[in-house]
Design an enzyme around this catalytic site. Structure first.
Site: not given
Ligand code: SIN
Length: 276
Positions: A265, A250, A102, A100
């Site tokens: 985050r 990611h 964000d 995905h």
């Molecule tokens: C996310 O998708 O914001 C989290 C990524 C992660 O936990 O490595």
């Protein structure tokens, strides 16, 4: 001390040394903005960041405005600008465990996300995979590039809820839903890139549901099954990773159950997207 960057692969990712992010200067911010547009993912080890310092670093990216995730407070944070990303033995799913970008459902999506690892699973694992969307686009054939160049797709903020909990969002919860071009230009590098992702993109406008499903599946598969456009980041406590949320997508691998992984985050909003 000057910043140096060791490439993770020839295509994507860099391990950065020679900077204490808590003391970052505007000049270093400019240098890192350019490096992020080029490498897509920057990894910083052994950083000591409280919420205020984490947010100060984030403000060097995108438009300098922080993103407030609609679920930040209900997900356990005491600061609306900080999203807690945590999976434990009682989790039914782990946020980010699927390819995905964000909140691509927003009209002005996140330009950069900065994830700071607080608690790391003692069994190892919990890596995050990243993929370059410019390379994904460049590897497509010319006929497919020309087909998708005129198409747009719907990005729906309720989709992660359906995929995570397997049901519709609770009554009263509203999420953004936006139509974006499938091929956009990166706001800093100007390079064309693929802007669809399995986490938020529900359908392509103007196609039958059959055509939309199989064209999206082909593009998702292309991104996920092409290791040469990807890198894999290994975490440790006090590691901060910044990813270019326009130029990459990611997948946070949930392979550490029932152990705990907890990270925070902070994200910076970008401008409106430009079709290529
Ligand atoms: C996310 O998708 O914001 C989290 C990524 C992660 O936990 O490595």
């Amino acid at each position: 001390m000057s910043i140096s960057i060791e490439k993770i692969t020839p295509v994507i990712g860099g391990e950065v040394s020679g900077i204490d992010l808590a003391m970052m200067t505007p000049e270093q911010g400019q240098e890192l903005r350019a490096a992020l547009a080029e490498r897509g993912v920057l990894v910083f080890r052994d950083q000591k960041l409280d919420h205020a310092a984490h947010k100060r670093v984030a403000m060097h990216f995108g438009t300098g405005k922080l993103h407030r995730h609609p679920l930040a407070l209900s997900a356990g944070s005491n600061d609306p600008d900080v999203l807690l990303v945590k999976a434990t033995a009682s989790s039914k799913f782990a946020a980010g465990d699927g390819w995905h970008t964000d909140v691509s459902c927003d009209l002005t999506p996140i330009a950069a996300s900065l994830l700071y690892m607080r608690e790391f699973p003692e069994c190892g694992g919990g890596d995050t995979l990243f993929a370059s969307m410019n390379e994904a686009y460049e590897l497509l054939s010319d006929p497919i590039k020309s087909l998708i160049g005129s198409l747009s797709a719907v990005h729906d903020g309720a989709l992660p809820w359906r995929q995570g909990y397997g049901r519709e969002p609770d009554a009263g919860m509203t999420f953004n839903r936006t139509v974006h071009p499938i091929v956009i230009r990166h706001p800093v590098s100007g390079k064309p890139l693929l802007w669809i992702n399995r986490g938020f993109t529900t359908r392509i406008e103007g196609l039958s549901s059959f055509e939309s499903k199989y064209l999206l599946d082909m593009l998702f598969h292309h991104i996920e099954a092409t290791p040469r456009i990807q890198c894999r980041v290994r975490w440790a406590p006090d590691t901060l990773v910044i990813w270019d949320n326009i130029g990459t997508q990611h997948h946070a691998v949930w392979d550490y159950y029932p152990h705990t992984r907890a990270a925070e985050r902070v994200s910076a909003i970008g401008g409106e997207l430009r079709a290529a």
